[in-house]
Design a protein around this motif. Structure first.
Motif, PDB file in Angstrom:
ATOM      1  N   ASP A 101     -52.507 -45.295 -13.951  1.00  0.00           N
ATOM      2  CA  ASP A 101     -51.339 -45.111 -14.946  1.00  0.00           C
ATOM      3  C   ASP A 101     -51.782 -44.417 -16.200  1.00  0.00           C
ATOM      4  N   SER A 102     -53.005 -44.768 -16.537  1.00  0.00           N
ATOM      5  CA  SER A 102     -53.851 -44.377 -18.047  1.00  0.00           C
ATOM      6  C   SER A 102     -54.887 -43.293 -17.782  1.00  0.00           C
ATOM      7  N   GLU A 103     -55.186 -43.312 -16.426  1.00  0.00           N
ATOM      8  CA  GLU A 103     -56.433 -42.121 -16.311  1.00  0.00           C
ATOM      9  C   GLU A 103     -56.353 -41.246 -15.261  1.00  0.00           C
ATOM     10  N   ARG A 104     -56.047 -39.917 -15.488  1.00  0.00           N
ATOM     11  CA  ARG A 104     -55.577 -39.130 -14.216  1.00  0.00           C
ATOM     12  C   ARG A 104     -56.845 -39.060 -13.373  1.00  0.00           C
ATOM     13  N   ALA A 105     -58.045 -39.035 -14.251  1.00  0.00           N
ATOM     14  CA  ALA A 105     -59.261 -38.539 -13.307  1.00  0.00           C
ATOM     15  C   ALA A 105     -59.983 -39.754 -12.546  1.00  0.00           C
ATOM     16  N   ALA A 106     -59.351 -40.993 -12.702  1.00  0.00           N
ATOM     17  CA  ALA A 106     -59.743 -42.122 -12.066  1.00  0.00           C
ATOM     18  C   ALA A 106     -59.954 -42.294 -10.417  1.00  0.00           C
ATOM     19  N   PRO A 107     -60.812 -42.946  -9.950  1.00  0.00           N
ATOM     20  CA  PRO A 107     -61.100 -42.596  -8.435  1.00  0.00           C
ATOM     21  C   PRO A 107     -59.705 -42.815  -7.661  1.00  0.00           C
ATOM     22  N   CYS A 108     -59.566 -42.213  -6.556  1.00  0.00           N
ATOM     23  CA  CYS A 108     -58.568 -42.645  -5.578  1.00  0.00           C
ATOM     24  C   CYS A 108     -58.451 -44.082  -5.119  1.00  0.00           C
ATOM     25  N   SER A 109     -57.739 -44.641  -4.997  1.00  0.00           N
ATOM     26  CA  SER A 109     -57.340 -46.039  -4.336  1.00  0.00           C
ATOM     27  C   SER A 109     -57.913 -45.917  -3.001  1.00  0.00           C
ATOM     28  N   ASP A 110     -58.471 -46.860  -2.595  1.00  0.00           N
ATOM     29  CA  ASP A 110     -58.799 -47.178  -1.092  1.00  0.00           C
ATOM     30  C   ASP A 110     -58.060 -48.247  -0.376  1.00  0.00           C
ATOM     31  N   ASP A 111     -57.138 -48.814  -1.329  1.00  0.00           N
ATOM     32  CA  ASP A 111     -56.459 -49.846  -0.784  1.00  0.00           C
ATOM     33  C   ASP A 111     -54.860 -49.165  -0.710  1.00  0.00           C
ATOM     34  N   THR A 112     -54.562 -48.638   0.386  1.00  0.00           N
ATOM     35  CA  THR A 112     -53.198 -47.706   0.771  1.00  0.00           C
ATOM     36  C   THR A 112     -52.697 -48.208   2.212  1.00  0.00           C
ATOM     37  N   TYR A 113     -51.434 -47.729   2.205  1.00  0.00           N
ATOM     38  CA  TYR A 113     -50.726 -47.964   3.697  1.00  0.00           C
ATOM     39  C   TYR A 113     -49.405 -47.299   3.489  1.00  0.00           C
ATOM     40  N   GLU A 114     -49.120 -46.796   4.791  1.00  0.00           N
ATOM     41  CA  GLU A 114     -47.881 -45.920   4.732  1.00  0.00           C
ATOM     42  C   GLU A 114     -47.014 -46.330   5.980  1.00  0.00           C
ATOM     43  N   VAL A 115     -45.928 -46.419   5.908  1.00  0.00           N
ATOM     44  CA  VAL A 115     -45.058 -46.491   7.062  1.00  0.00           C
ATOM     45  C   VAL A 115     -43.880 -45.263   7.083  1.00  0.00           C
ATOM     46  N   GLU A 142     -51.095 -53.516  -4.471  1.00  0.00           N
ATOM     47  CA  GLU A 142     -49.949 -54.399  -4.300  1.00  0.00           C
ATOM     48  C   GLU A 142     -48.776 -53.895  -3.262  1.00  0.00           C
ATOM     49  N   GLY A 143     -48.280 -52.492  -3.452  1.00  0.00           N
ATOM     50  CA  GLY A 143     -47.498 -52.022  -2.859  1.00  0.00           C
ATOM     51  C   GLY A 143     -48.005 -51.850  -1.310  1.00  0.00           C
ATOM     52  N   ALA A 144     -49.352 -51.452  -1.163  1.00  0.00           N
ATOM     53  CA  ALA A 144     -49.895 -51.375   0.239  1.00  0.00           C
ATOM     54  C   ALA A 144     -49.790 -52.616   1.041  1.00  0.00           C
ATOM     55  N   ARG A 145     -50.052 -53.821   0.305  1.00  0.00           N
ATOM     56  CA  ARG A 145     -50.206 -55.142   0.771  1.00  0.00           C
ATOM     57  C   ARG A 145     -48.599 -55.523   1.383  1.00  0.00           C
ATOM     58  N   GLN A 146     -47.884 -55.158   0.489  1.00  0.00           N
ATOM     59  CA  GLN A 146     -46.371 -55.291   0.953  1.00  0.00           C
ATOM     60  C   GLN A 146     -46.103 -54.535   2.247  1.00  0.00           C
ATOM     61  N   LEU A 147     -46.339 -53.259   2.321  1.00  0.00           N
ATOM     62  CA  LEU A 147     -45.959 -52.450   3.385  1.00  0.00           C
ATOM     63  C   LEU A 147     -46.711 -52.898   4.540  1.00  0.00           C
ATOM     64  N   ARG A 148     -48.048 -53.541   4.383  1.00  0.00           N
ATOM     65  CA  ARG A 148     -48.526 -54.152   5.915  1.00  0.00           C
ATOM     66  C   ARG A 148     -47.819 -55.300   6.476  1.00  0.00           C
ATOM     67  N   LYS A 149     -47.124 -55.778   5.816  1.00  0.00           N
ATOM     68  CA  LYS A 149     -45.970 -56.785   6.337  1.00  0.00           C
ATOM     69  C   LYS A 149     -45.163 -56.399   7.479  1.00  0.00           C
ATOM     70  N   LEU A 150     -44.769 -54.975   7.331  1.00  0.00           N
ATOM     71  CA  LEU A 150     -44.039 -54.326   8.418  1.00  0.00           C
ATOM     72  C   LEU A 150     -44.531 -54.065   9.641  1.00  0.00           C
ATOM     73  N   SER A 151     -43.755 -54.105  10.708  1.00  0.00           N
ATOM     74  CA  SER A 151     -44.365 -53.645  12.176  1.00  0.00           C
ATOM     75  C   SER A 151     -43.063 -52.782  12.745  1.00  0.00           C
ATOM     76  N   VAL A 152     -43.814 -51.724  13.550  1.00  0.00           N
ATOM     77  CA  VAL A 152     -42.999 -50.806  14.069  1.00  0.00           C
ATOM     78  C   VAL A 152     -41.563 -51.537  14.798  1.00  0.00           C
ATOM     79  N   GLY A 153     -40.340 -50.947  14.227  1.00  0.00           N
ATOM     80  CA  GLY A 153     -39.084 -51.461  14.949  1.00  0.00           C
ATOM     81  C   GLY A 153     -38.376 -52.514  13.922  1.00  0.00           C
ATOM     82  N   ASP A 154     -39.210 -52.862  12.767  1.00  0.00           N
ATOM     83  CA  ASP A 154     -38.687 -53.535  11.560  1.00  0.00           C
ATOM     84  C   ASP A 154     -37.448 -52.836  11.161  1.00  0.00           C
ATOM     85  N   PRO A 155     -36.434 -53.297  10.594  1.00  0.00           N
ATOM     86  CA  PRO A 155     -35.382 -52.399   9.833  1.00  0.00           C
ATOM     87  C   PRO A 155     -35.542 -52.413   8.425  1.00  0.00           C
TER      88      PRO A 155
END
Length: 412
Positions: A222-236, A267-280
């Motif tokens: 949020d404060s440094e554009r050049a900071a490394p990319c996060s390795d804690d990610t998840y998408e659904v 934290e956003g990735a950790r929340q998305l990991r709770k989801l499974s295929v088929g979840d509403p």
């Protein structure tokens, strides 16, 4: 090209008329008039006038191209120019011609390069919010992830100039308000088609994003554009109100209509990991205006330089550059769109402080600075020509592809 100089030059911008109309960007300058004279112009379409003139600045002479747009004219319209996707670029002339605009200019600052993140694709997506044809396309990236010059004190990446459904222009801020409802509860949505997401958040990508990789959205902080990319990610991937796919890394490729990809980091990735295929899952989002109660038909990001007839405090008065600025007067019923020429003779341009003073002198009450330098461009049609022509000299020697701009339309 920029030129630094002392702060004693702040606000010194004197308008001098030199020509009423140039058919092409290379038109000769002639017919000087006294400083302060009202520039004459030629009608591009009913309610749309084009003119050009010199502006004397502390660094030398800048040459300005000005569109005046009468929003009270029922034949005139204004909307966002963009290439059909947020993360895509095209030249202003192609954007204007493909949309049928009679004139257009470049728009917001954008994610132009990723030299600080090797292997990560630059998205070309703009910084600020965008509204086209009354529909929200994207929200603003975090302030620390912004590309472009320093913002004036007290401003942020949510700043826009918009035209409401009442056909009046305003300066405002558009903030994303959204949520993701899952079987475990509701999560705040902190991104919409953005090249950078806040730390610890979840963002949404729709069919309007395009096919560019979403990897850039989890790079920097949020404060440094050049900071490394996060390795804690998840998408659904959500379609028809249910999760249909999941991945531990950001994906790429075109997103189908009616489909939303949710990307989380930390934290956003950790929340998305709770989801499974088929979840509403239900995703809701909108852009909420800070001041206007009138819905926006069009809005584009930038940063304000003039409010209520007064330049903002703390405007840069030391760096000269070719610039693009849009303002309004008459209670928002008349747009003033100014683009500087990038020819070598005029490339020193003007400072942001001088830009604000120039707009004030033209009668604007409010104005928003857009991307400048090699992006600054103004196009317009000549008579019955079937295509627009470039009216200024782009400082890079050719049109630079940009993610969005402002299009002027005529129904006459």
């Amino acid at each position: 090209m920029t030129r630094r100089r002392g702060r004693s030059a702040a606000g010194r911008a004197v308008l001098t008329v030199v020509t009423a109309f140039g058919v092409l960007a290379g038109a000769a300058l002639a017919g000087a008039a006294p400083a302060g004279a009202a520039p004459a112009g030629r009608r591009i379409a009913p309610g749309v006038t084009y003119r050009q003139f010199d502006v004397d600045t502390a660094a030398g002479t800048a040459h300005a191209h000005l569109l005046t747009v009468d929003l009270a004219n029922p034949h005139v319209g204004v909307d966002l120019l963009y290439p059909g996707a947020v993360a895509a670029r095209s030249t202003v002339s192609r954007l204007a011609d493909s949309a049928g605009a009679v004139a257009g200019i470049n728009g917001d600052f954008f994610n132009i390069t990723e030299t600080q993140h090797p292997g990560v694709e630059a998205t070309g997506a703009p910084v600020g919010p965008a509204v086209a044809a009354g529909q929200a396309l994207k929200a603003a990236v975090p302030k620390g992830q912004r590309f472009g010059p320093a913002l004036p004190p007290g401003t942020n990446t949510q700043e826009v100039l918009g035209v409401g459904t009442d056909r009046r222009a305003r300066l405002d801020r558009l903030a994303l308000v959204g949520s993701v409802t899952t079987p475990d509860g509701r999560l705040p949505l902190k991104g919409l088609n953005q090249y950078a997401l806040p730390q610890g958040s979840v963002g949404a990508f729709t069919a309007k994003w395009g096919g560019v990789s979403r990897q850039r959205a989890v790079c920097g902080t949020d404060s440094e554009r050049a900071a490394p990319c996060s390795d804690d990610t998840y998408e659904v991937t959500v379609r028809g109100g249910r999760v249909v796919a999941a991945s531990g890394t950001p994906g790429s490729g075109t997103i189908a209509a009616g489909t939303t990809v949710l990307l989380g980091r930390e934290e956003g990735a950790r929340q998305l990991r709770k989801l499974s295929v088929g979840d509403p899952v239900t995703v809701e989002h909108s852009l909420t205006a800070a001041t206007s109660g009138v819905p926006y038909a069009f809005a584009i990001g930038g940063f304000p330089v003039l409010r209520a007839g007064k330049p903002l405090s703390g405007l840069d008065d030391g760096t000269s550059a070719v610039r693009t600025v849009v303002g309004f007067k008459g209670g928002g019923q008349q747009l003033l769109i100014l683009v500087l020429d990038g020819a070598a003779r005029y490339r020193t341009g003007m400072t942001v402080a001088e830009e604000a003073e120039a707009m004030r002198t033209l009668g604007a009450s409010d104005a928003l600075n857009l991307d400048g330098g090699g992006s600054s461009e103004l196009v317009a049609r000549e008579g019955d020509a079937g295509a627009v022509s470039v009216r200024n000299h782009p400082s890079g020697g050719a049109e630079r592809p940009v993610p969005n701009g402002i299009g002027i339309f005529s129904a006459a």
